[in-house]
Design a protein around this motif. Sequence first.
Motif, PDB file in Angstrom:
ATOM      1  N   VAL A  24       0.824  -1.216   0.000  1.00  0.00           N
ATOM      2  CA  VAL A  24       0.000   0.000   0.000  1.00  0.00           C
ATOM      3  C   VAL A  24       0.855   1.263   0.000  1.00  0.00           C
ATOM      4  O   VAL A  24       0.337   2.365   0.111  1.00  0.00           O
ATOM      5  CB  VAL A  24      -0.958   0.019   1.221  1.00  0.00           C
ATOM      6  N   HIS A 117       1.885   6.615   0.405  1.00  0.00           N
ATOM      7  CA  HIS A 117       0.905   5.534   0.602  1.00  0.00           C
ATOM      8  C   HIS A 117      -0.469   5.903   0.052  1.00  0.00           C
ATOM      9  O   HIS A 117      -0.701   7.025  -0.421  1.00  0.00           O
ATOM     10  CB  HIS A 117       0.785   5.250   2.099  1.00  0.00           C
ATOM     11  N   LEU A 119      -3.352   5.252   2.031  1.00  0.00           N
ATOM     12  CA  LEU A 119      -4.254   5.213   3.185  1.00  0.00           C
ATOM     13  C   LEU A 119      -4.563   6.625   3.682  1.00  0.00           C
ATOM     14  O   LEU A 119      -3.978   7.603   3.225  1.00  0.00           O
ATOM     15  CB  LEU A 119      -3.631   4.401   4.317  1.00  0.00           C
ATOM     16  N   ASP A 120      -5.493   6.719   4.656  1.00  0.00           N
ATOM     17  CA  ASP A 120      -5.662   7.979   5.361  1.00  0.00           C
ATOM     18  C   ASP A 120      -4.370   8.214   6.146  1.00  0.00           C
ATOM     19  O   ASP A 120      -3.950   7.348   6.926  1.00  0.00           O
ATOM     20  CB  ASP A 120      -6.862   7.903   6.305  1.00  0.00           C
ATOM     21  N   TYR A 123      -4.612   7.761   9.920  1.00  0.00           N
ATOM     22  CA  TYR A 123      -4.833   6.349  10.269  1.00  0.00           C
ATOM     23  C   TYR A 123      -3.503   5.614  10.288  1.00  0.00           C
ATOM     24  O   TYR A 123      -3.196   4.866  11.226  1.00  0.00           O
ATOM     25  CB  TYR A 123      -5.781   5.705   9.262  1.00  0.00           C
ATOM     26  N   LEU A 124      -2.681   5.846   9.257  1.00  0.00           N
ATOM     27  CA  LEU A 124      -1.401   5.143   9.178  1.00  0.00           C
ATOM     28  C   LEU A 124      -0.468   5.563  10.305  1.00  0.00           C
ATOM     29  O   LEU A 124       0.204   4.720  10.914  1.00  0.00           O
ATOM     30  CB  LEU A 124      -0.749   5.398   7.821  1.00  0.00           C
ATOM     31  N   VAL A 161      -6.103  -3.018   6.674  1.00  0.00           N
ATOM     32  CA  VAL A 161      -6.469  -1.972   5.723  1.00  0.00           C
ATOM     33  C   VAL A 161      -7.988  -1.998   5.516  1.00  0.00           C
ATOM     34  O   VAL A 161      -8.486  -2.591   4.550  1.00  0.00           O
ATOM     35  CB  VAL A 161      -5.728  -2.149   4.385  1.00  0.00           C
ATOM     36  N   LEU A 164     -11.706   3.195   3.470  1.00  0.00           N
ATOM     37  CA  LEU A 164     -11.346   4.548   3.872  1.00  0.00           C
ATOM     38  C   LEU A 164     -12.351   5.153   4.837  1.00  0.00           C
ATOM     39  O   LEU A 164     -11.978   5.885   5.757  1.00  0.00           O
ATOM     40  CB  LEU A 164     -11.203   5.441   2.636  1.00  0.00           C
ATOM     41  N   GLN A 167     -11.421   3.945   8.185  1.00  0.00           N
ATOM     42  CA  GLN A 167     -10.184   4.600   8.615  1.00  0.00           C
ATOM     43  C   GLN A 167     -10.470   6.008   9.149  1.00  0.00           C
ATOM     44  O   GLN A 167      -9.954   6.407  10.201  1.00  0.00           O
ATOM     45  CB  GLN A 167      -9.198   4.695   7.444  1.00  0.00           C
TER      46      GLN A 167
END
Length: 406
Positions: A24, A117, A119-120, A123-124, A161, A164, A167
């Motif tokens: 990701v 990445h 992702l949010d 969040y990460l 994961v 979204l 997340q």
Amino acid sequence: MSKLDKLIAELCPNGVEYKRLKDVATITRGGSFQKKDYEESGFPCIHYGQIYTLYGLFVEETASFIGDMVAAKQKKAVTNDIIMAVTSENIEDVCKCVAWLGDGEVAVSGHTAIIHHTLDPKYLVYYLHSSMFYSQKVKLAHGTKVIEVKPDSLGEIRLPVPPLEVQREIVRMLDNFTFLTAELTAELTVRQKQFDYYRNILLTFHSSSNAKMKTLKDICIKISSGGTPNTSISSYYDGDIPWLRTQEVDFNEINETAMYITEEGLNNSSAKWIPKHSVIVAMYGATVGKVAFTSIPVTTNQACCNLEINSNVANYKYVFYWLSKEYEYIKSLGQGSQTNINAQIVKNLKIAIPELSEQERIVECLDKFNGICRSLTSGIPAEIAARQKQYEYYRDKLLTFKELNA
């Protein structure tokens, strides 16, 4: 049913897919600029040491800048990238990271990984500070005096994961926890600024005063560095000799240490006993320039510079308060990619030395004012610690999912 429960029931009722970070994200190494490259304004930059000492989990504006010519040669992060410090003096701090939420690019120093990445970003970052991540990074870390995690190995980190929407709801909930803690921390910051202002006034001497400028080597009986026992022999750490690590030096009184070594451990290092009423200056990494004073005899690691004060010339707490005032200047003397200082630099630091009676008066005033500031905020550190534990519990709980097809 909470909003998060509804989202999970709707979007991932059978569990969440766990992926490797490299599935990701792309992970690259940071650049090569150093603190000596800083300028008053210019291209925004983040030095890896600032991740430990200056920033929280998220950064929108940088405190430092470099010139455009230096910036042109650097690695850069873009909005929503994660910037991770991959070297540290201890396993707890290695891999601490921040999300760059500012507009445009930011130059990133060495000893870092830049994680781009899908992702949010919040969040990460929350996940990369969780106990689930910690249990994985310890398997990747190596080194003794300096702990390192190679950026290339980070790709094997596994993480949940979820969609979204899930997340973002987790981020919203965790942001509320961190906001409440930030309010309490802000109150402590105000009190500290009040104390710093008063301390700086008392430690400002005019030409008409009787204070004389000396170096630390002029007012010390002995200045030395500590040592670290062989970490491959764990029994060295099962003793009763207090051994002070650099991360415990934080403008504080040392009346106990987190670790204790054996007589054999002491003999198998260059560490020596340091008497009480000494002053300790941290010399390496993120703690450079921080100071402490001892109220018990201790031994120290190699990153500590130990000042045994000549009591006929200087009051040890006066020296402690003076060096605390000089923190930013001492930190600016750092050299190399890790911005370390050495014992020679410490020896040559200047200090104003008035009569002993005047030093004692200043110490008495600062001790009293420090006591007042502490009494006004006496319950806040405990409240912050309690909220931090609560936050960590819910963070790990919110970031734990049933694995899809497990």
